[in-house]
Enzyme design. Sequence first.
Site, PDB file in Angstrom:
ATOM      1  N   GLY A 123       7.161  -2.100  -2.550  1.00 43.04           N
ATOM      2  CA  GLY A 123       6.610  -0.747  -2.597  1.00 43.04           C
ATOM      3  C   GLY A 123       7.328   0.098  -3.631  1.00 43.04           C
ATOM      4  O   GLY A 123       7.012   0.058  -4.829  1.00 43.04           O
ATOM      5  N   ARG A 124       8.347   0.840  -3.181  1.00 40.06           N
ATOM      6  CA  ARG A 124       9.019   1.812  -4.058  1.00 40.06           C
ATOM      7  C   ARG A 124       9.610   1.165  -5.300  1.00 40.06           C
ATOM      8  O   ARG A 124       9.670   1.811  -6.352  1.00 40.06           O
ATOM      9  CB  ARG A 124      10.106   2.545  -3.251  1.00 40.06           C
ATOM     10  CG  ARG A 124       9.516   3.459  -2.173  1.00 40.06           C
ATOM     11  CD  ARG A 124      10.573   3.821  -1.162  1.00 40.06           C
ATOM     12  NE  ARG A 124      11.063   2.626  -0.459  1.00 40.06           N
ATOM     13  CZ  ARG A 124      12.114   2.607   0.350  1.00 40.06           C
ATOM     14  NH1 ARG A 124      12.767   3.721   0.571  1.00 40.06           N
ATOM     15  NH2 ARG A 124      12.483   1.492   0.939  1.00 40.06           N
ATOM     16  N   ASN A 166       8.768  -7.290   3.814  1.00 43.96           N
ATOM     17  CA  ASN A 166       8.747  -6.026   3.075  1.00 43.96           C
ATOM     18  C   ASN A 166       9.951  -5.147   3.444  1.00 43.96           C
ATOM     19  O   ASN A 166      10.364  -5.112   4.592  1.00 43.96           O
ATOM     20  CB  ASN A 166       7.431  -5.290   3.410  1.00 43.96           C
ATOM     21  CG  ASN A 166       7.388  -3.856   2.901  1.00 43.96           C
ATOM     22  OD1 ASN A 166       7.192  -2.925   3.678  1.00 43.96           O
ATOM     23  ND2 ASN A 166       7.569  -3.664   1.607  1.00 43.96           N
ATOM     24  N   GLY A 167      10.474  -4.474   2.428  1.00 49.07           N
ATOM     25  CA  GLY A 167      11.535  -3.496   2.649  1.00 49.07           C
ATOM     26  C   GLY A 167      12.737  -3.714   1.759  1.00 49.07           C
ATOM     27  O   GLY A 167      13.427  -4.726   1.863  1.00 49.07           O
ATOM     28  N   ASP A 168      12.942  -2.762   0.831  1.00 40.12           N
ATOM     29  CA  ASP A 168      14.136  -2.757  -0.028  1.00 40.12           C
ATOM     30  C   ASP A 168      14.216  -3.918  -0.999  1.00 40.12           C
ATOM     31  O   ASP A 168      15.296  -4.476  -1.203  1.00 40.12           O
ATOM     32  CB  ASP A 168      15.407  -2.680   0.829  1.00 40.12           C
ATOM     33  CG  ASP A 168      15.552  -1.303   1.460  1.00 40.12           C
ATOM     34  OD1 ASP A 168      15.098  -0.322   0.845  1.00 40.12           O
ATOM     35  OD2 ASP A 168      16.088  -1.213   2.568  1.00 40.12           O
ATOM     36  N   GLN A 185      -6.819  -0.989   3.046  1.00 43.65           N
ATOM     37  CA  GLN A 185      -6.064  -0.754   4.279  1.00 43.65           C
ATOM     38  C   GLN A 185      -6.635   0.439   5.036  1.00 43.65           C
ATOM     39  O   GLN A 185      -6.857   1.499   4.452  1.00 43.65           O
ATOM     40  CB  GLN A 185      -4.579  -0.498   3.983  1.00 43.65           C
ATOM     41  CG  GLN A 185      -3.771  -0.503   5.278  1.00 43.65           C
ATOM     42  CD  GLN A 185      -2.359   0.010   5.119  1.00 43.65           C
ATOM     43  OE1 GLN A 185      -2.153   1.147   4.704  1.00 43.65           O
ATOM     44  NE2 GLN A 185      -1.390  -0.821   5.448  1.00 43.65           N
ATOM     45  N   CYS A 208       2.622   3.204   9.767  1.00 40.97           N
ATOM     46  CA  CYS A 208       2.920   4.520   9.182  1.00 40.97           C
ATOM     47  C   CYS A 208       3.671   5.402  10.186  1.00 40.97           C
ATOM     48  O   CYS A 208       3.210   5.611  11.306  1.00 40.97           O
ATOM     49  CB  CYS A 208       1.644   5.225   8.724  1.00 40.97           C
ATOM     50  SG  CYS A 208       2.027   6.818   7.990  1.00 40.97           S
ATOM     51  N   HIS A 245       7.549  -4.568   7.620  1.00 38.88           N
ATOM     52  CA  HIS A 245       8.566  -3.718   6.985  1.00 38.88           C
ATOM     53  C   HIS A 245       9.754  -3.700   7.958  1.00 38.88           C
ATOM     54  O   HIS A 245       9.598  -3.274   9.110  1.00 38.88           O
ATOM     55  CB  HIS A 245       7.969  -2.318   6.751  1.00 38.88           C
ATOM     56  CG  HIS A 245       8.946  -1.318   6.231  1.00 38.88           C
ATOM     57  ND1 HIS A 245       8.673   0.025   6.171  1.00 38.88           N
ATOM     58  CD2 HIS A 245      10.192  -1.464   5.730  1.00 38.88           C
ATOM     59  CE1 HIS A 245       9.706   0.670   5.657  1.00 38.88           C
ATOM     60  NE2 HIS A 245      10.640  -0.220   5.390  1.00 38.88           N
ATOM     61  N   PRO A 289       0.849  -1.203   0.000  1.00 41.92           N
ATOM     62  CA  PRO A 289       0.000   0.000   0.000  1.00 41.92           C
ATOM     63  C   PRO A 289       0.878   1.244   0.000  1.00 41.92           C
ATOM     64  O   PRO A 289       1.839   1.316   0.762  1.00 41.92           O
ATOM     65  CB  PRO A 289      -0.770  -0.104   1.333  1.00 41.92           C
ATOM     66  CG  PRO A 289       0.057  -1.001   2.199  1.00 41.92           C
ATOM     67  CD  PRO A 289       0.809  -1.917   1.277  1.00 41.92           C
TER      68      PRO A 289
END
EC number: 1.3.1.-
Length: 347
Positions: free
Chosen positions: A224-225, A200-202, A70, A100, A169, A16
């Site tokens: 994500g990114r 999640n993450g990188d 979400q 968040c 994350h 998200p």
Amino acid sequence: MRIGPIDIDRPVILAPMEDVTDRAFRQLCKRFGADIVYTEFVSAEALRRGAEKTLRKLVLEAGERPVAVQIFGSTVESMVEATAVAEEYAPDFIDINFGCPTKKVAGKGAGAALLREPGKMAAIAEAVVRRSSLPVTAKTRIGWDHDSINIIDVLRRLEDAGIQALAIHGRTRSDMYKGRADWNWIAEAKNHARIPVIANGDIWSAEDALAMFRHTGADGIMIGRGAIGNPFIFGQAKHLLQTGVVLPMPGFSLRIHAAIDHLELSVACKGEKYGTIEMRRHYSTYLKGLPKVSVVRNAIVREDDWQLVTEILLAYERECEGYARDGRIKEYAEYLNDHSDKLVLNY
Ligand SMILES: Cc1cc2nc3c(=O)[nH]c(=O)nc-3n(C[C@H](O)[C@H](O)[C@H](O)COP(=O)(O)O)c2cc1C
């Protein structure tokens, strides 16, 4: 990995992202192979008030399923009411944001702030699970800061509350988006987990996706990114996972056509005017690294007519064919390696 009736082996999931994972982008990622997608987070308070702009974020398309809505909030009451509203839009499951880090969310006691109040976090999760007829999942970080990493305790409490999967994350709240995500804590949580863990993450490439599965033993991974301007990452990751073969990075033609597809979806979802205007901030991510890109970008961000934008992009594709013949187009993979730190947006 199972979430209620959803049963997908090693899913590659779109994370998200506020102002990014709208209906158009979710459908685009789905076309390029994302197994599950999530809406941007929606405020429980805003849902409670019936805010028109927030309600619009809940509209879903058949082509994007399975899809999660979400929600975030700081009180049991608002989250229970938000669950009821969200369910009317028939997502496949509901996800709770406990991660968040921003002032507008964590500063008001929601999102990552609940990592400091695990009792309240569990109470919210339990109430949402009780209210919902759909599966409920959660997404969080490994702790508030490095002196208070509590992901194992949080996992246990959320499992007891009836949460069906946890996306982690690998950063703390105080990390924001700095440094590298700590995959070791995700692996540690997976070792303790009775429910599916989504890592999640990188994850910036298909190779990172495979490395994340191997390192953490997670049931699913979430990107994500790395998907912004690069929806190809889903298909590439899945291809590598299924065949062991690394696909070549998409060339300029595929990237330009992904931008055109995204524009078309944006117009279909938001109408000609807003669909065209809202796409403006996305072009640079699709076109980055391509030659003389500022000229084409300056032209398309001033243009209100989406069909003309499409024509400009198709003309640019032809121009790029010339650059490619001269060997002047840099490989996208090389570009991403050089610039991944600059893809961090102001979130
Ligand atoms: C622009 C942006 C918006 C985000 N919005 C949300 C959000 O609405 N809900 C959420 O749980 N996380 C949100 N995140 C965090 C991402 O879902 C993800 O956890 C984080 O970016 C790390 O994964 P990545 O390294 O693959 O990007 C956002 C991140 C970015 C960069």
